[in-house]
Design a protein around this motif. Structure first.
Motif, mmCIF file in Angstrom:
data_model
loop_
_atom_site.group_PDB
_atom_site.id
_atom_site.type_symbol
_atom_site.label_atom_id
_atom_site.label_comp_id
_atom_site.label_asym_id
_atom_site.label_seq_id
_atom_site.Cartn_x
_atom_site.Cartn_y
_atom_site.Cartn_z
ATOM 1 N N VAL A 77 3.851 7.923 11.347
ATOM 2 C CA VAL A 77 4.960 8.447 11.582
ATOM 3 C C VAL A 77 5.306 9.324 10.677
ATOM 4 C CG1 VAL A 77 6.983 7.508 10.513
ATOM 5 C CG2 VAL A 77 5.554 5.744 11.513
ATOM 6 N N LEU A 78 4.622 10.333 9.854
ATOM 7 C CA LEU A 78 4.784 11.172 9.314
ATOM 8 C C LEU A 78 4.643 12.166 9.682
ATOM 9 C CD1 LEU A 78 5.892 12.589 6.444
ATOM 10 C CD2 LEU A 78 3.390 12.085 5.732
ATOM 11 N N ARG A 121 12.845 -1.549 3.158
ATOM 12 C CA ARG A 121 12.033 -2.841 3.626
ATOM 13 C C ARG A 121 12.045 -3.907 2.775
ATOM 14 N NH1 ARG A 121 6.673 -3.186 2.336
ATOM 15 N NH2 ARG A 121 6.891 -1.747 0.712
ATOM 16 N N GLU A 180 -1.863 2.934 5.493
ATOM 17 C CA GLU A 180 -2.197 4.609 5.049
ATOM 18 C C GLU A 180 -1.723 4.958 6.391
ATOM 19 O OE1 GLU A 180 -4.768 5.837 2.803
ATOM 20 O OE2 GLU A 180 -3.390 7.988 2.213
ATOM 21 N N ILE A 181 -2.321 5.022 7.170
ATOM 22 C CA ILE A 181 -2.855 5.739 8.384
ATOM 23 C C ILE A 181 -1.824 5.769 9.710
ATOM 24 C CG2 ILE A 181 -4.285 6.065 11.131
ATOM 25 C CD1 ILE A 181 -6.373 5.052 9.529
ATOM 26 N N LEU A 182 -0.990 4.462 9.870
ATOM 27 C CA LEU A 182 0.589 4.003 10.483
ATOM 28 C C LEU A 182 1.457 5.426 9.603
ATOM 29 C CD1 LEU A 182 1.155 2.451 12.980
ATOM 30 C CD2 LEU A 182 1.967 0.980 11.605
ATOM 31 N N LEU A 183 1.367 5.312 8.586
ATOM 32 C CA LEU A 183 2.264 6.113 8.124
ATOM 33 C C LEU A 183 2.481 7.258 8.280
ATOM 34 C CD1 LEU A 183 3.625 3.885 4.479
ATOM 35 C CD2 LEU A 183 4.074 3.711 6.909
ATOM 36 N N ALA A 184 1.714 7.626 8.081
ATOM 37 C CA ALA A 184 1.356 9.196 8.875
ATOM 38 C C ALA A 184 1.635 9.492 9.418
ATOM 39 C CB ALA A 184 -0.797 9.535 8.050
ATOM 40 N N THR A 223 1.741 3.120 -1.273
ATOM 41 C CA THR A 223 1.179 5.199 0.206
ATOM 42 C C THR A 223 2.647 5.317 0.394
ATOM 43 O OG1 THR A 223 -0.216 3.465 0.322
ATOM 44 C CG2 THR A 223 0.374 4.814 2.276
ATOM 45 N N PRO A 231 3.810 -6.521 1.857
ATOM 46 C CA PRO A 231 2.766 -5.372 2.585
ATOM 47 C C PRO A 231 3.325 -4.596 2.737
ATOM 48 C CG PRO A 231 2.046 -7.019 3.038
ATOM 49 C CD PRO A 231 3.230 -7.707 2.716
ATOM 50 N N GLU A 232 2.606 -3.396 1.807
ATOM 51 C CA GLU A 232 3.590 -2.054 3.225
ATOM 52 C C GLU A 232 2.374 -1.797 4.261
ATOM 53 O OE1 GLU A 232 4.193 1.421 1.328
ATOM 54 O OE2 GLU A 232 2.832 1.042 -0.343
ATOM 55 N N PRO A 233 3.076 -1.067 5.275
ATOM 56 C CA PRO A 233 1.853 -0.427 6.112
ATOM 57 C C PRO A 233 0.550 0.142 5.906
ATOM 58 C CG PRO A 233 4.131 -0.423 7.070
ATOM 59 C CD PRO A 233 4.074 -1.278 5.625
ATOM 60 N N TRP A 268 10.913 17.707 13.935
ATOM 61 C CA TRP A 268 11.169 18.685 12.870
ATOM 62 C C TRP A 268 11.047 20.285 13.890
ATOM 63 C CZ3 TRP A 268 11.695 18.834 7.308
ATOM 64 C CH2 TRP A 268 12.507 20.148 6.312
ATOM 65 N N LEU A 299 12.838 9.302 6.683
ATOM 66 C CA LEU A 299 12.190 10.275 7.279
ATOM 67 C C LEU A 299 13.367 11.234 7.329
ATOM 68 C CD1 LEU A 299 8.895 10.326 8.652
ATOM 69 C CD2 LEU A 299 9.627 11.849 6.838
ATOM 70 N N PRO A 319 0.169 -4.787 -3.600
ATOM 71 C CA PRO A 319 0.199 -4.041 -1.859
ATOM 72 C C PRO A 319 1.829 -4.334 -1.314
ATOM 73 C CG PRO A 319 -0.523 -6.540 -1.854
ATOM 74 C CD PRO A 319 0.315 -6.407 -2.903
ATOM 75 N N CYS A 320 2.691 -4.486 -2.665
ATOM 76 C CA CYS A 320 3.966 -3.980 -1.597
ATOM 77 C C CYS A 320 5.119 -2.547 -2.495
ATOM 78 C CB CYS A 320 5.194 -5.053 -1.779
ATOM 79 S SG CYS A 320 4.332 -6.519 -1.229
#
Lengths: 280, 760
Positions: B735-736, A229, B729-733, A188, B725-727, B743, A261, A183-184
């Motif tokens: 942020v994007l 991270r 997908e919704i959270l990262l989207a 994504t 683990p990554e945060p 911008w 970003l 998962p890391c």
């Protein structure tokens, strides 16, 4: 010898129907993936990205001359992609079919622009495949290499602290460890960064080499995001503040993503100016 | 019979004669309800021959005798004799269902095809009479008496397999070894493999119920194993077996923990093996991802026994649902097994892994949806084999098929160059292979670090030594050699040089008995003599029990052994009484062996990990069988790497990496090898470190409530090695999107500034 310009396309007004024709030709993509939508995010991605691309196309076409000839290379690319799509129906899995079909649609969008603008719209073909659920397959195919890459870069970065990589586990000198687990893997993040890169290329009217450069930059930033991270959490653990599950990972992830970003924006502007200077 | 009646009879009989077998081939109705009338191609040919001959004879008999060639009369007579014979044979065979056909026609208007043999027989008799009338012969050479005899003989021939299977099934239940051996001889020599295979499964046909054919299934399964050396296979749905129009029983082993018989519709679709191997750390970590595909019309359970690298254990398990990977909960074996069974009963997605023997785990996952796939991943941790070798995990037995030519995608990375032993690749730190299953599963297919093995005691971050084999072996006692007397094992042994003086006695196991070598002549000659008439399988339980009576260690050269033949009581008795048996097993023939796949046997059975060299494996087995215990505790040690104070090194520190896990596993297994039990503190340590051991299993369930109901926690122990683990997908989207909005704002403001001329 005078070069003959590749301006044997259709009038832009007529070519505006190309995307619609292409979208109809790849109807199987819509049917097969619409049936697999499992949540809001899936639906937004699957309908939203093509809708946004179509919206952008209509928005941009306002100022173009309807009689201007469109570019031939994009048209040929669209036809080739459609032919490949036809072959893929018998040979490739659903996802690959969908990607080729949507890339064909992307080329059809580009082919509907007047000739001088058309090559700057090839990025449609990079944006549209992101409408498909790529992540599970990417996770399966690239998950482990990404984990290894993230682990290796992080270990190299933290090597002054005696950090070593065992498999995908970062091990400190005192035996502490952080595992870059499935998962890391950062898939994504990579997907989102590549998508952002494709969108930037489209909006900024990048040529094909320009799009490739932007996508490379976005991948580097995605790697940075993952390494940052992993380093953050390893250092937290190393300093004795072992983070639990939940907020620490989310905070580290969101902050790393936002920073990456920013890095992406900076990197893009830097290379853009360099390219502009070279052209000047 | 007048001409009109003959013609009507001819039309009906011929039409039915062709239509009935065709209808059966298409629908399989008779096979499902009563019996299989066309079990082989020959049955089909004979059946179709009957109406064909009568059709031809119809025209031959119609021709005037004048001017006819002599051979026509002979040919017509041959047709008559054969028609009567076959017609009678089939009529006898179909007799038990003929009356059902009559009832079916009267009540439902259906069932005419069941009467086809009777119609054909009557027509053949009519044609016999017409032949006599035409040629004026009252008494032909082959008269009706002979015809009846032939018909009865044919009827027997048609049901020969079933008769032999039925009689042999009874004989196999006899206490007399001679009867059993004769039954095995009959089955192996006279019954086609497919017929015997089908008789091993529960049949719902009327014939099976009438003749109590299902009563012998278990002994027939054993017989099949003895003859062919493997289990009989069956598709999920096969006509007449496990299914008829009213009853569907897909898989009798579902949720039982036993692999059971192979299911033709279920197959391994994809397999990737990622290995990280550390020469410095002395260990390897594997991630094996498997995708199962079910081509059948019913949901299926994928079950397998996986052979791990030597001293390896499962340290990770996950299941994919909707493209997302779900990790397992580790818990007490009974807890995870109970939770799995409960969820299976509700037809939902779980996967379960338990250790079932030394280097053996069972994997069960359910459901693999009809015409769908299921993906799982096993994480495996193992020390280097003999300090330098990296072995691969393999499927030892499965209920799913691995098709010929199937390819495993293997990716190995290491900190020093590795050499692939079976391929001519240059040594490298990164090896990418596409290996066919045949090559992948070969015992000699392993990877080797080049150069001298590192000094165990000079590592800074090392492992512990795993202790095993609680035995008091007396090196002065020669081991007893027990050999599975199967074709393959014996043919491998006759090629080797044997020093008979090294063994106190030699016993060769056969299906129902064993042979003890009398000590005369050469040992290889004895093996050669035993190989005459040997079958594909053998039962070594009696031979092993006999060997234990000699109060010595046992070197057991074996093949496969199904669960149904396993007997553990004599060994348990020895164990309880303090006479701890010591058996060293060497697998000469690859296959699932129920004696080795048993955690209860682990304290006194040591399996030599197969290296691909039979002679070397036997030498290694002999060395272990006569080895003197290494220390005062009576435990023999196997090196796993690390410093002598590894325990102290790891005590009190947060768990980190595979080295720590190997240490925890080693500590836990010390208990198990000594007493067959595991202390609660070690059970807890295994759960915390996410290690599958004899007392701890791993399970993925569908919902959080399932975990709560089973008192399991999928996050327990997951912080033993911190993962990141990554945060979402919704959270990262989001942020994007924020970044994009920022911008755009900057761009718009700048444009306005440019337009208004305020830009600097």
């Amino acid at each position: 010898m005078n070069k003959v310009p590749l301006r044997r396309g259709l009038p832009a007004g007529t070519a505006a129907w190309l995307p619609l024709v292409c979208a109809a030709a790849v109807f199987r993509v819509w049917v097969s993936y619409a049936g697999r939508i499992g949540g809001v995010l899936d639906a937004v991605r699957f309908f939203g990205i093509p809708a946004a691309a179509a919206g952008w196309f209509l928005f941009e076409r306002r100022g173009f001359d309807r009689e201007a000839e469109t570019g031939l290379p994009a048209f040929l690319a669209a036809v080739t992609a459609l032919a490949l799509y036809g072959v893929s129906l018998f040979t490739l899995p659903n996802l690959a079919q969908g990607m080729i079909g949507l890339a064909a649609l992307g080329f059809a969008f580009a082919a509907a622009y007047p000739a001088p603008e058309s090559p700057k719209r090839f990025a449609y073909a990079a944006v549209l495949p992101f409408a498909l659920p790529l992540e599970p397959t990417l996770r399966f195919v690239t998950g482990y290499p990404l984990r290894k890459l993230t682990g290796a870069v992080t270990a190299a970065l933290l090597s002054p602290l005696g950090v070593k990589l065992h498999g995908t586990v970062l091990t400190g000198p005192a035996g502490t460890g952080v595992c870059v687990d499935a998962p890391c893997s950062g898939v994504t993040g990579v997907t989102l960064f590549l998508f952002a890169g494709a969108v930037v290329s489209l909006v900024r009217r990048e040529t094909v080499p320009g799009t490739a450069l932007v996508l490379l930059e976005s991948f580097v930033c995605a790697l940075f995001y993952n390494v940052f991270r992993a380093s953050w959490l390893f250092m937290a653990d190393f300093m004795g503040n072992r983070p639990g599950f939940g907020n620490a990972e989310v905070t580290a992830g969101v902050v790393s993503f936002a920073l990456s970003l920013g890095l992406f924006a900076g990197l893009y502007l830097l290379t853009l100016r360099a390219r502009q200077r070279r052209r000047a | 019979m007048n001409k009109k009646a003959y013609n009507v009879l001819f039309l009906i009989a011929i039409a039915l004669g062709f239509a009935a077998p065709t209808f059966e081939l298409v629908t399989g109705l008779c096979t499902e309800l009563f019996f299989d009338p066309l079990p082989t191609v020959w049955h089909g040919i004979v059946y179709y021959l009957l109406p064909s001959m009568m059709l031809a004879n119809y025209f031959l008999l119609k021709r005037p005798q004048e001017g006819e060639a002599p051979f026509v009369r002979v040919l017509s007579r041959v047709f008559v004799v054969l028609s009567v014979t076959i017609g009678l044979g089939y009529s006898i065979w179909f007799l038990p269902i003929s009356w059902i056909s009559v009832l079916g026609i009267v009540i439902y208007g259906l069932g005419l095809f069941g009467l086809a043999p009777v119609f054909l027989f009557v027509l053949s008799l009519t044609q016999a009479k017409l032949w006599r009338v035409k040629y004026g012969m009252e008494k032909p050479k082959l008269g009706m008496g002979w015809n009846v005899l032939f018909g009865i003989v044919l009827a027997f021939a048609l049901v020969w397999s079933q008769l032999i299977i039925s009689v042999s099934g009874q004989m196999l239940k006899s206490p007399k070894t001679d009867s059993k051996n004769f039954a095995l001889f009959l089955l192996s020599r006279t019954v086609p493999e497919n017929e015997l295979r089908k008789s091993c499964f529960e049949s719902y046909t009327t014939y099976a119920n009438w003749f109590r054919m299902n009563d012998n299934r278990d002994v027939l399964k054993e017989a099949f194993f003895y003859i062919y050396g493997r289990k009989p296979g069956v598709p999920l749905v096969e006509r007449g077996i496990r299914r008829n129009r009213f009853v569907w029983n897909y898989d009798e082993h579902m949720g039982t923990g036993l692999v059971g018989e192979p299911v033709d519709d279920l197959l391994l679709k994809e397999s990737t093996v990622d290995v990280s191997s550390s020469f410095e750390g002395g260990n390897s970590y594997y991630e094996w991802t498997m995708v199962f595909e079910n081509k059948g019309d019913a949901e299926a359970e994928a079950r397998a026994v996986i052979e791990l690298p030597p001293y390896g254990f499962v340290s990770k398990l996950s299941l994919w649902r909707d493209g997302e990977e779900y990790p397992a909960a580790f818990g007490g074996r009974s807890d995870v097994t109970g939770a799995y069974r409960e969820v299976v009963r509700q037809y939902r997605d779980p996967v379960l892994v338990n250790q079932i023997g030394r280097d053996l785990v069972s994997v069960e996952c359910y459901p693999v949806p009809s015409h769908g796939t299921m993906q799982i991943r096993l994480g495996i941790t193992a020390p280097l084999w003999d300090r330098t070798r990296v072995a691969l995990p393999r499927i030892l037995e499965s209920d799913y098929r691995v098709e010929p030519g199937f390819t495993h995608w293997v990716w190995i990375e290491s900190d020093r160059p590795l050499t692939a032993v079976l391929t001519n690749l240059p040594a490298s730190t990164k090896i990418k292979l596409r290996e066919s299953d045949d090559l992948y599963s070969k015992p000699g297919n392993y990877f080797r670090f080049d150069g001298p093995a590192p000094d165990v005691y000079r590592f800074t971050a090392g492992l512990s030594a795993l202790k095993y084999e609680p035995v008091q072996a007396d090196p002065s006692v020669k081991p007893v050699l027990v050999v599975d007397g199967t074709r393959d094992v014996l043919s491998a042994l006759v090629k080797l040089d044997w020093d008979a003086s090294k063994y106190s006695s030699v016993i060769v196991a056969r299906p129902f008995e064993y042979k003890v070598w009398d000590g005369h002549g050469k040992l290889s000659r004895f093996f050669r003599a035993c190989s005459v008439g040997a079958y594909g399988g053998a039962n070594s339980m009696a031979a092993l029990s006999r060997a234990l009576d000699e109060n010595s260690t046992v070197l057991w050269l074996h093949g496969g052994l199904p669960y149904s033949l396993l007997q553990t009581i004599p060994f348990d008795q020895n164990y309880r009484r303090g006479e701890r048996p010591r058996i060293v097993g060497v697998a000469i023939e690859r296959g699932f062996n129920a004696f080795a796949a048993n955690t209860g046997m682990m304290p006194y059975l040591h399996e030599v990990y197969p290296s691909g060299d039979t002679a070397a494996d036997i030498d290694e087995g002999y060395r272990l069988a006569v080895e003197k215990p290494a220390d005062d505790t009576g435990l023999t040690q196997v090196w796993l790497g690390g410093t002598p104070d590894s325990g102290a090194y790891f005590e009190g520190l947060p768990p980190a990496g595979q080295a720590y896990r190997i240490w925890v596993y080693s500590k836990a297994m010390e208990d198990w090898y000594a007493d067959g039990k595991m202390a609660p503190v070690n059970v807890q340590a295994c759960i915390q470190s996410r290690i599958v051991s004899p007392a701890v299993g791993a399970v993925v369930l569908e919902k959080q409530s399932d975990y709560e109901a089973a008192n399991l926690d999928p996050t327990e122990g997951s912080d033993s090695i911190l993962s990141i683990p990554e945060p979402g997908e919704i959270l990262l989207a989001a942020v994007l999107a924020l970044g994009a909005a920022a911008w755009m704002t900057v761009t718009i403001v700048r444009r306005r500034e440019r337009k208004t001329g305020t830009v600097r």
